[in-house]
Design a protein around this motif. Structure first.
Motif, PDB file in Angstrom:
ATOM      1  N   LEU A  19       0.970  -1.179   0.159  1.00  0.00           N
ATOM      2  CA  LEU A  19       0.082   0.046   0.211  1.00  0.00           C
ATOM      3  C   LEU A  19       0.884   1.426   0.009  1.00  0.00           C
ATOM      4  N   GLU A  20       2.061   1.387   0.751  1.00  0.00           N
ATOM      5  CA  GLU A  20       2.947   2.245   0.729  1.00  0.00           C
ATOM      6  C   GLU A  20       3.432   2.579  -0.709  1.00  0.00           C
ATOM      7  N   HIS A  21       3.514   1.462  -1.395  1.00  0.00           N
ATOM      8  CA  HIS A  21       4.131   1.920  -2.665  1.00  0.00           C
ATOM      9  C   HIS A  21       3.322   1.864  -3.967  1.00  0.00           C
ATOM     10  N   GLY A  22       1.905   2.095  -3.699  1.00  0.00           N
ATOM     11  CA  GLY A  22       0.729   2.544  -4.565  1.00  0.00           C
ATOM     12  C   GLY A  22      -0.329   1.360  -4.937  1.00  0.00           C
ATOM     13  N   GLN A  23      -0.099   0.292  -4.513  1.00  0.00           N
ATOM     14  CA  GLN A  23      -1.073  -0.602  -4.476  1.00  0.00           C
ATOM     15  C   GLN A  23      -2.337   0.009  -4.256  1.00  0.00           C
ATOM     16  N   ALA A  38      10.530  -8.537  -5.874  1.00  0.00           N
ATOM     17  CA  ALA A  38       9.942  -8.735  -6.914  1.00  0.00           C
ATOM     18  C   ALA A  38       8.572  -8.268  -6.905  1.00  0.00           C
ATOM     19  N   ALA A  39       7.822  -8.289  -5.972  1.00  0.00           N
ATOM     20  CA  ALA A  39       6.224  -7.942  -5.798  1.00  0.00           C
ATOM     21  C   ALA A  39       6.326  -6.157  -6.105  1.00  0.00           C
ATOM     22  N   LYS A  40       7.274  -5.605  -5.703  1.00  0.00           N
ATOM     23  CA  LYS A  40       7.384  -4.071  -5.855  1.00  0.00           C
ATOM     24  C   LYS A  40       7.546  -3.919  -7.524  1.00  0.00           C
ATOM     25  N   LEU A  41       8.248  -4.765  -8.222  1.00  0.00           N
ATOM     26  CA  LEU A  41       8.620  -4.581  -9.357  1.00  0.00           C
ATOM     27  C   LEU A  41       7.218  -4.959 -10.377  1.00  0.00           C
ATOM     28  N   ALA A  42       6.481  -5.850  -9.905  1.00  0.00           N
ATOM     29  CA  ALA A  42       5.317  -6.465 -10.435  1.00  0.00           C
ATOM     30  C   ALA A  42       4.107  -5.381 -10.430  1.00  0.00           C
ATOM     31  N   LEU A  43       4.286  -4.694  -9.217  1.00  0.00           N
ATOM     32  CA  LEU A  43       3.376  -3.398  -9.275  1.00  0.00           C
ATOM     33  C   LEU A  43       3.953  -2.504  -9.962  1.00  0.00           C
ATOM     34  N   ARG A  44       4.953  -2.045 -10.163  1.00  0.00           N
ATOM     35  CA  ARG A  44       5.770  -1.007 -11.086  1.00  0.00           C
ATOM     36  C   ARG A  44       5.254  -1.505 -12.493  1.00  0.00           C
TER      37      ARG A  44
END
Length: 560
Positions: free
Chosen positions: A106-110, A380-386
């Protein structure tokens, strides 16, 4: 839409092109292979023109976004008004660990939560059940009681964010836990939104995580739909899922047809309960896979919207246009991820995600590059979100509605998938409906044969998978792998033991007895009884065992 005389002129022009320009080109540069097919094995022609759409009618087949038949999208402005919900599937180990991952994303934009549960939870076992041995937290978070759900959702604003929960056999129990958490926080149920997967039919067809026989399982589904329509109006009580059907090896046409057939079956059961179709149909939602074949996947989503709208309006008689909407979540295809050269998975996921967006999804999960090896790491999760964020904000594909609408190839594929879906609907009807077809092994056999054909193509190098059967590298690449807290299972077991000692066990026994008595009655909605048991801190396993004592379990037929 196309003038007959103009079509004849075009046919003559095409013949001339094939005899001259094409033949001259082929003489200099032959094509790479004799035949081309989609991922599903459908032949792909060299060129598509209006001649491939001889009966195309714009208003009947396409229409406008936000209007029947919704081929071009259920919203008039689509992503110009609002982007899809970016919802990464997350869950592992203890409730504390997964709660921390939720807050990180959530902090990274989800923009929405999606909860993965571990295998014991999916099958209705508590963490300390002997049947759960060795499976704690490995494919999702362990939730054995309301206490676990309270920890899992700690600090999450349930009235401000939607939550999707991938749970089927025990969906009613897990949903009751979520509702109980909201109630304890003083949040009215009409202010919370989200989705429970609940789709038990696809479990019998593909994923195999059932608990009870089909008839009582379907009763629980209808109970949830009825309860939700009355008390939790923003919640989708079911997400009719083709994702797992595709992951099991189905073609695009099979995923489309079997998913919609399941959807129609849920509608029939709700109508038999006496529910008004427009009271529940607007909250039915869907969940699709997005595989590698870019155009086939886009066409699949468009065909799904058109078929659902037509059947809901013309076959089931729904009057509310919202009942005609096919709203769906998409996840990129886990079955396409490779352990070999895992960073190449980033490219696969980006292509699949782009297809989902061009197909008009309302919600999207992008798989992480390391999921063929382990649960996603934070990196990896953050890259998928990006990946989703780049598509949303940098690619330009969200600037216009259905930008591929009118493409001769896309429209041809949309029509072809629709045709194949109706062929399957007829076969299912001839077998007596969805449940008799499951009991006869029809779906399972069709998927198994499709999966075998696809694997054989890979084995024979007729279908190239980068890094697997071509462009292979000897050097093994090892991305960072998620490590779970090794003490997590011990703490979870201790928490369960303490809970059973400190709760009001007399009340637990009373609520479970009341649930069993209600389960013996034919049309009693079980959600209020499940809620009472959950609020008394009866565990997931205790509630499931109470219902098993009444309904028994189910054995899948042997498929030959």
């Amino acid at each position: 839409m196309f003038d007959r005389e103009k079509l004849q002129e075009l046919a003559a022009a095409r013949d001339r092109w094939e005899e001259t320009t094409l033949q001259q080109w082929l003489a200099r540069m032959p094509e790479r292979q004799e035949t081309f097919t989609t991922v599903s094995g459908e032949p792909v022609d060299r060129l598509y023109t209006p001649l491939d759409l001889p009966d195309f009618d714009y208003m009947r087949d396409l229409g406008f976004p936000g209007e029947y038949p919704f081929t071009r999208g259920i919203h008039a402005t689509m992503y110009r008004g609002r982007l899809w919900t970016m919802r990464l599937f997350a869950g592992y180990g203890t409730a504390e660990e997964t709660n921390a991952r939720f807050k990180y994303l959530l902090e990274h934009g989800q923009t929405g939560l999606s909860i993965a549960f571990d295998l014991p939870t999916l099958y209705g076992y508590d963490t300390d059940d002997p049947m759960a041995e060795g499976e704690f937290g490995k494919c999702g978070v362990a939730v054995s009681s309301l206490l676990d759900m309270e920890i899992l959702l700690d600090g999450i604003p349930l009235d401000q964010i939607t939550t999707s929960m991938t749970i089927n056999g025990p969906a009613a129990i897990i949903w009751a836990m979520y509702l109980a958490v909201a109630e304890k926080r003083g949040i009215p149920w009409d202010q919370i939104g989200g989705t429970t997967q609940t789709d038990i039919l696809k479990e019998y067809i593909a994923q195999k995580e059932w608990i009870f026989p089909p008839e009582p399982s379907m009763r629980l589904v209808v109970d949830m739909i009825e309860f939700g329509s009355k008390y939790v109006p923003k919640w989708n009580p079911i997400s009719i899922s083709g994702y797992h059907i595709r992951e099991a090896g189905a073609t695009a046409a099979q995923e489309l047809a079997f998913t919609l057939a399941d959807g129609f079956e849920y509608v029939r059961w709700c109508l038999r309960r006496g529910l008004d179709i427009d009271s529940f149909a607007p909250r039915l939602s869907f969940f699709f896979n997005c595989h590698n074949d870019f155009f086939e996947e886009i066409a699949k989503f468009r065909a799904a919207r058109r078929i659902w709208a037509r059947e809901m309006r013309e076959t089931f008689g729904a009057k509310n246009p919202r009942s005609w909407w096919l709203r769906f979540h998409t996840q990129t295809a886990g079955c396409t991820l490779t352990a070999q050269q895992p960073y190449v998975n980033v490219i696969r996921v980006a292509i699949q995600a782009l297809a989902a967006v061009l197909g008009g999804t309302q919600s999207l999960h992008t798989n992480s590059l390391d999921e063929a090896l382990a649960l996603p790491s934070e990196f990896a999760a953050k890259l998928a979100l990006r990946t989703q964020q780049v598509i949303a904000y940098e690619s330009g594909v969200t600037n216009t509605v259905d930008p591929l609408g009118g493409s001769y190839y896309v429209e041809y594929l949309t029509n072809r998938l629709e045709q194949q879906a109706y062929e399957y609907f007829r076969k299912i009807e001839e077998l007596g409906g969805v449940i008799p077809a499951i009991e006869a092994g029809f779906f399972q056999r069709e998927i198994a044969e499709a999966a075998y054909r696809y694997q054989k193509e890979i084995d024979e190098k007729r279908r190239i998978i980068v890094g697997v059967n071509e462009f292979v590298e000897e050097e093994e690449v090892k991305p960072p792998i998620l490590q779970m807290d090794p003490e997590g299972e011990r703490r979870q077991r201790a928490r369960l033991q303490k809970l059973r000692m400190e709760r009001d066990n007399e009340r637990v026994g009373q609520t479970l007895a009341a649930l069993q008595e209600a389960a013996r009655k034919e049309n009693e909605n079980l959600m209020p009884y499940i809620l009472e048991a959950v609020k008394a801190y009866a565990t997931l396993g205790e509630i499931v065992r109470a219902l098993k004592a009444i309904w028994g379990t189910w054995q899948e037929p042997l498929i030959i």
